[in-house]
Scaffold this active site. Structure first.
Site, PDB file in Angstrom:
ATOM      1  N   GLU A  98      -5.963   5.484  13.327  1.00  0.00           N
ATOM      2  CA  GLU A  98      -6.936   4.598  13.971  1.00  0.00           C
ATOM      3  C   GLU A  98      -7.652   5.207  15.158  1.00  0.00           C
ATOM      4  OE1 GLU A  98      -3.072   3.693  16.150  1.00  0.00           O
ATOM      5  OE2 GLU A  98      -3.661   4.078  14.070  1.00  0.00           O
ATOM      6  N   VAL A 157     -12.845  -7.660  17.713  1.00  0.00           N
ATOM      7  CA  VAL A 157     -13.222  -6.742  18.796  1.00  0.00           C
ATOM      8  C   VAL A 157     -12.207  -5.606  18.894  1.00  0.00           C
ATOM      9  CG1 VAL A 157     -14.448  -8.486  20.112  1.00  0.00           C
ATOM     10  CG2 VAL A 157     -12.001  -8.145  20.512  1.00  0.00           C
ATOM     11  N   ALA A 194      -0.615  -9.075  10.610  1.00  0.00           N
ATOM     12  CA  ALA A 194      -0.849  -7.744  11.182  1.00  0.00           C
ATOM     13  C   ALA A 194      -1.224  -6.686  10.151  1.00  0.00           C
ATOM     14  CB  ALA A 194       0.381  -7.294  11.963  1.00  0.00           C
ATOM     15  N   ARG A 242       0.834  -1.194   0.000  1.00  0.00           N
ATOM     16  CA  ARG A 242       0.000   0.000   0.000  1.00  0.00           C
ATOM     17  C   ARG A 242       0.874   1.251   0.000  1.00  0.00           C
ATOM     18  NH1 ARG A 242      -3.715  -1.374   5.123  1.00  0.00           N
ATOM     19  NH2 ARG A 242      -1.705  -2.257   5.772  1.00  0.00           N
ATOM     20  N   ILE A 245      -5.215  -8.235  15.781  1.00  0.00           N
ATOM     21  CA  ILE A 245      -3.801  -8.447  16.112  1.00  0.00           C
ATOM     22  C   ILE A 245      -3.003  -7.141  16.132  1.00  0.00           C
ATOM     23  CG2 ILE A 245      -3.067  -8.933  13.732  1.00  0.00           C
ATOM     24  CD1 ILE A 245      -1.887 -10.715  16.971  1.00  0.00           C
ATOM     25  N   ASP A 246      -3.406  -6.134  15.344  1.00  0.00           N
ATOM     26  CA  ASP A 246      -2.716  -4.838  15.386  1.00  0.00           C
ATOM     27  C   ASP A 246      -2.783  -4.211  16.769  1.00  0.00           C
ATOM     28  OD1 ASP A 246      -1.501  -4.352  12.948  1.00  0.00           O
ATOM     29  OD2 ASP A 246      -3.340  -3.664  11.996  1.00  0.00           O
ATOM     30  N   LYS A 270       1.593   2.082   7.238  1.00  0.00           N
ATOM     31  CA  LYS A 270       1.887   1.303   8.437  1.00  0.00           C
ATOM     32  C   LYS A 270       2.793   2.082   9.382  1.00  0.00           C
ATOM     33  CE  LYS A 270       0.667  -2.071   9.512  1.00  0.00           C
ATOM     34  NZ  LYS A 270      -0.555  -2.265  10.354  1.00  0.00           N
ATOM     35  N   TYR A 306      -1.044   4.948  10.360  1.00  0.00           N
ATOM     36  CA  TYR A 306      -1.477   4.030  11.410  1.00  0.00           C
ATOM     37  C   TYR A 306      -0.322   3.820  12.379  1.00  0.00           C
ATOM     38  CZ  TYR A 306      -5.668   2.604   8.786  1.00  0.00           C
ATOM     39  OH  TYR A 306      -6.871   2.583   8.131  1.00  0.00           O
TER      40      TYR A 306
END
Length: 371
Positions: free
Chosen positions: A118, A239, A299, A15, A269-270, A75, A94
């Site tokens: 985020e 979640v 991730a 990306r 997982i992030d 990232k 992020y």
């Protein structure tokens, strides 16, 4: 403002933080954009397209970091990228700091102004810059899970949708937010049996109105989670507590009692993952086994469909990038409380409360740094 766009360097991350169209948005307003050579080449965004949009090219990331007033990425910065950041420089990407003490310490040391996609909020609630990647990851979770249920990939050899006369696979989804809803859509579309769990009964009602008896909605508590997990062929964890480490809803003991060859996909997982057995993996080595259960914990899942993800992400991020460039970070954050919620680390201080709490730092309010 001079905006820098380095090439992403995380494993199998293709990306890019700005598309040529996004570059044009910035250059048309009088800003300069410097793009690292080949930054978007892997997904068909050529250097020539960036030049037409008004950017200039730089051969190395070091040149980008050294000159730019604002770095735009996808990232979180890797250790040597953190080392290139400088006091007062804006980092817009992020971050996912709560489960990453090393990155947090490096960003504090840098003195940079670190704004995390985020944790930026939206006028109607939610996390609009996280949502597009959550949409992609939710859909991919079922796609990846279905593939890894194949025997050759460690799974029990189940076709998720079944065939006439054979029971379809059971997909259990923890969380009925953006990730869960998009996973649900994919699982239903593939013909699986689907159970979704959440504590928000209004959200479960909304899904029931749309999907009716094609899904089972269950209120989430310790008993219902355990019952569903033990019956799952594919378990998707989606979640989220904004900015904080994900809650561990699935224990090691539950994993040990799951069906052998079942697959678990931890989309959280992030933020540290919502299964006790989770640890981050890469697209190069996406899975590992625990007690006979396949764990898929990549991730940067949306990086696998990097072109789709890049355009979806830019749709959400470019407005704030323009505001930061036009106004400077202090005025942009003063003018927009939702963007202010994205400030995680600034001038060596932790400004996001959940990160400070999880990692043991003193919390300094963003307002105190805006002057």
């Amino acid at each position: 403002m001079l905006i820098g766009l380095p090439k992403e360097i995380k494993n199998h991350e293709y990306r890019v933080g700005l598309t040529p169209a996004s570059v044009r948005e910035l250059t048309s307003r009088g800003h300069q954009v410097q793009v690292q050579t080949g930054a978007g080449a892997a997904i068909g965004l050529t250097d020539a397209q960036y030049l037409v949009a008004g950017a200039t090219l730089a051969a190395t990331a070091a040149e980008i970091f050294a000159g730019a007033d604002m770095i735009v990425k996808v990232k979180e910065p890797q250790p040597h990228e953190c080392a290139m950041l400088r006091p007062g420089q804006i980092l817009y990407t992020y971050l996912h700091l709560a489960p990453d003490p090393d990155q947090t310490a490096a960003l504090i040391k840098s003195g940079a102004v670190c704004i995390a996609y985020e944790t930026i909020t939206g006028p109607g609630g939610g996390l609009p810059l996280l949502a597009p990647m959550s949409e992609v990851a939710g859909r991919m979770a079922v796609q990846a899970g279905a593939a890894h249920l194949e025997k050759s990939k460690g799974g029990m050899g189940i076709l998720l949708g079944g065939v006439p006369g054979v029971t379809a696979g059971h997909v259990v989804i923890l969380g009925a937010g953006v990730v869960g809803t998009h996973a649900l859509q994919m699982a239903v579309g593939m013909g699986a049996r689907v159970t979704v769990l959440d504590k928000n009964v209004d959200r479960l009602r909304a899904l029931d109105l749309v999907f009716g008896n094609r899904i089972h909605t269950v209120y989430s508590n310790a008993q219902s989670v355990e019952d569903a997990v033990l019956d799952a062929d594919l378990l998707v964890g989606g979640v989220l507590i904004p900015g904080a480490a994900a809650p561990k809803l699935v224990t090691r003991g539950m994993i040990g009692r799951m069906k052998k060859g079942a697959v678990v996909v931890d989309v959280a997982i992030d933020q540290g993952g919502c299964f006790e057995t989770s640890h981050a993996t890469t697209h190069a080595e996406p899975t590992y086994m625990v007690d006979g259960v396949v764990h898929y914990c990549v991730a940067n899942m949306p990086g696998a469909v990097a072109r789709t993800s890049t355009f979806a992400l830019n749709n959400a991020t470019i407005g704030h990038a323009v505001a930061l460039a036009d106004k400077g970070w202090k005025q942009a954050l003063k003018d927009n409380a939702h963007m202010k919620a994205g400030l995680n680390v600034c001038n060596g201080q932790v400004t996001y409360e959940a990160v400070a709490k999880d990692l043991g730092y003193a919390h300094v309010s963003a307002d105190s740094l805006l002057g």
